[in-house]
Design a protein around this motif. Structure first.
Motif, PDB file in Angstrom:
ATOM      1  N   GLU A   3      96.216 -96.232  10.902  1.00 36.56           N
ATOM      2  CA  GLU A   3      97.296 -96.282  11.422  1.00 36.56           C
ATOM      3  C   GLU A   3      98.099 -97.732  11.792  1.00 36.56           C
ATOM      4  O   GLU A   3      97.368 -97.913  12.679  1.00 36.56           O
ATOM      5  CB  GLU A   3      98.075 -95.116  12.489  1.00 36.56           C
ATOM      6  CG  GLU A   3     100.321 -95.658  12.729  1.00 36.56           C
ATOM      7  CD  GLU A   3     100.123 -94.123  13.124  1.00 36.56           C
ATOM      8  OE1 GLU A   3     101.599 -94.468  14.153  1.00 36.56           O
ATOM      9  OE2 GLU A   3     100.207 -93.196  13.534  1.00 36.56           O
ATOM     10  N   GLN A   4      99.236 -98.622  11.282  1.00 28.61           N
ATOM     11  CA  GLN A   4      99.406 -99.593  12.097  1.00 28.61           C
ATOM     12  C   GLN A   4     100.070 -99.476  13.756  1.00 28.61           C
ATOM     13  O   GLN A   4     100.783 -98.340  14.059  1.00 28.61           O
ATOM     14  CB  GLN A   4     100.236-100.484  11.298  1.00 28.61           C
ATOM     15  CG  GLN A   4      99.428-100.844  10.400  1.00 28.61           C
ATOM     16  CD  GLN A   4     100.394-101.953   9.368  1.00 28.61           C
ATOM     17  OE1 GLN A   4     101.534-101.445   9.074  1.00 28.61           O
ATOM     18  NE2 GLN A   4     100.104-103.156   9.221  1.00 28.61           N
ATOM     19  N   THR A   5      99.098-100.691  14.595  1.00 29.05           N
ATOM     20  CA  THR A   5     100.126-100.954  15.395  1.00 29.05           C
ATOM     21  C   THR A   5     101.990-101.387  15.546  1.00 29.05           C
ATOM     22  O   THR A   5     102.020-102.158  14.262  1.00 29.05           O
ATOM     23  CB  THR A   5      98.919-101.998  16.386  1.00 29.05           C
ATOM     24  OG1 THR A   5      99.432-103.246  15.837  1.00 29.05           O
ATOM     25  CG2 THR A   5      98.335-101.338  16.386  1.00 29.05           C
ATOM     26  N   PRO A   6     102.433-101.160  16.324  1.00 30.21           N
ATOM     27  CA  PRO A   6     103.508-101.514  16.588  1.00 30.21           C
ATOM     28  C   PRO A   6     103.462-102.895  16.378  1.00 30.21           C
ATOM     29  O   PRO A   6     104.031-103.698  15.764  1.00 30.21           O
ATOM     30  CB  PRO A   6     103.780-101.487  17.605  1.00 30.21           C
ATOM     31  CG  PRO A   6     102.946-100.063  18.528  1.00 30.21           C
ATOM     32  CD  PRO A   6     101.567-100.607  17.649  1.00 30.21           C
ATOM     33  N   GLY A   8     101.194-104.744  14.558  1.00 30.92           N
ATOM     34  CA  GLY A   8     100.951-105.070  13.299  1.00 30.92           C
ATOM     35  C   GLY A   8     101.905-104.813  12.127  1.00 30.92           C
ATOM     36  O   GLY A   8     101.884-105.549  11.317  1.00 30.92           O
ATOM     37  N   ARG A   9     101.965-104.009  11.902  1.00 25.13           N
ATOM     38  CA  ARG A   9     103.358-103.728  11.583  1.00 25.13           C
ATOM     39  C   ARG A   9     104.324-105.041  11.228  1.00 25.13           C
ATOM     40  O   ARG A   9     105.347-105.449  10.513  1.00 25.13           O
ATOM     41  CB  ARG A   9     104.264-102.540  12.495  1.00 25.13           C
ATOM     42  CG  ARG A   9     105.877-101.727  11.319  1.00 25.13           C
ATOM     43  CD  ARG A   9     105.349-101.865   9.548  1.00 25.13           C
ATOM     44  NE  ARG A   9     104.695-100.575   9.577  1.00 25.13           N
ATOM     45  CZ  ARG A   9     104.646 -99.922   7.852  1.00 25.13           C
ATOM     46  NH1 ARG A   9     104.459-100.590   7.560  1.00 25.13           N
ATOM     47  NH2 ARG A   9     103.720 -98.848   8.573  1.00 25.13           N
ATOM     48  N   TYR A  48     112.030-102.936  14.836  1.00 21.40           N
ATOM     49  CA  TYR A  48     111.099-103.303  15.253  1.00 21.40           C
ATOM     50  C   TYR A  48     112.150-104.925  15.475  1.00 21.40           C
ATOM     51  O   TYR A  48     112.104-105.940  16.146  1.00 21.40           O
ATOM     52  CB  TYR A  48     110.198-103.920  14.487  1.00 21.40           C
ATOM     53  CG  TYR A  48     109.071-102.784  15.047  1.00 21.40           C
ATOM     54  CD1 TYR A  48     108.540-102.876  15.279  1.00 21.40           C
ATOM     55  CD2 TYR A  48     109.062-101.720  13.878  1.00 21.40           C
ATOM     56  CE1 TYR A  48     107.188-101.689  15.039  1.00 21.40           C
ATOM     57  CE2 TYR A  48     108.722-101.121  13.497  1.00 21.40           C
ATOM     58  CZ  TYR A  48     107.578-100.981  13.950  1.00 21.40           C
ATOM     59  OH  TYR A  48     106.619 -99.956  14.230  1.00 21.40           O
TER      60      TYR A  48
END
Length: 201
Positions: A3-6, A8-9, A48
């Motif tokens: 799962e991507q980190t915030p 990374g997203r 985001y």
């Protein structure tokens, strides 16, 4: 798949937005299209970035972080033609960001574009910094005879025009050297020290 980190997203969203703006312009880029590309819903992207203008601000902020005028700040005593050659080379190493920035700058002249105020203020500040640097080094006239303001306006126009030409034809790899040579004329700083000395007459 991990799962991507915030963070990374967020970076993925910015990267996709940059690519789309470079291809389609700001008005041709939608949050829905960005969301599909990164595998999120529209609300997921809004988590985001609260709106498309916030994404625009992030793109412009990133370009500002690498801004060519900022590379010159506080270095008025150095070799300006050589500095600007390095700046052009620096921009050419980031073609995606350079293209998105150029597209946004061109779009900003249209009525109601959200980046219009940014670019107007950006150029005013860049001219002011250059005029101050030129005046601090040379006074009211550069060695070429130009005023600091005339040199600043010409330099900004030269940089933007060369970038547009390069974005249309990236085989033009000689732009750093060209700007170095042209600026020795615009500034009146003479030949570079590495240039050969003229032979006897």
């Amino acid at each position: 798949m991990a799962e991507q980190t915030p963070g990374g997203r967020r970076e993925e969203i910015v990267a996709v937005a940059l690519e789309m703006v470079a291809e389609r312009g700001y008005r041709g880029t939608s949050l829905d299209a960005i969301a599909r590309e990164v595998g999120l819903t529209r609300q997921g992207v809004l988590h985001y970035f609260p709106g498309k203008k916030h994404l625009l601000a992030e793109i412009l902020r990133r370009r500002e972080d690498l801004n060519r005028e900022h590379l010159l700040a506080g270095h008025a005593h150095e070799d300006w033609p050589a500095q600007m050659a390095r700046v052009v080379d620096h921009d050419h190493r980031r073609p995606g960001l350079a293209r998105a920035y150029s597209v946004l700058m061109a779009e900003s002249v249209t009525s109601g574009h959200p980046a219009q105020e940014y670019f107007r203020d950006h150029y005013a500040a860049a001219r002011e910094r250059m005029v101050a640097a030129f005046t601090d080094r040379w006074g009211e006239r550069l060695p070429s005879g130009l005023t600091p303001r005339a040199a600043a306006v010409a330099l900004l126009a030269l940089l933007d025009g060369m970038q547009q030409q390069w974005l249309l034809d990236r085989d033009q790899a000689d732009h750093p050297q060209i700007i170095r040579e042209v600026l020795t004329v615009v500034l009146g700083t003479g030949p570079h020290p590495e240039d050969p000395e003229p032979g006897p007459g």
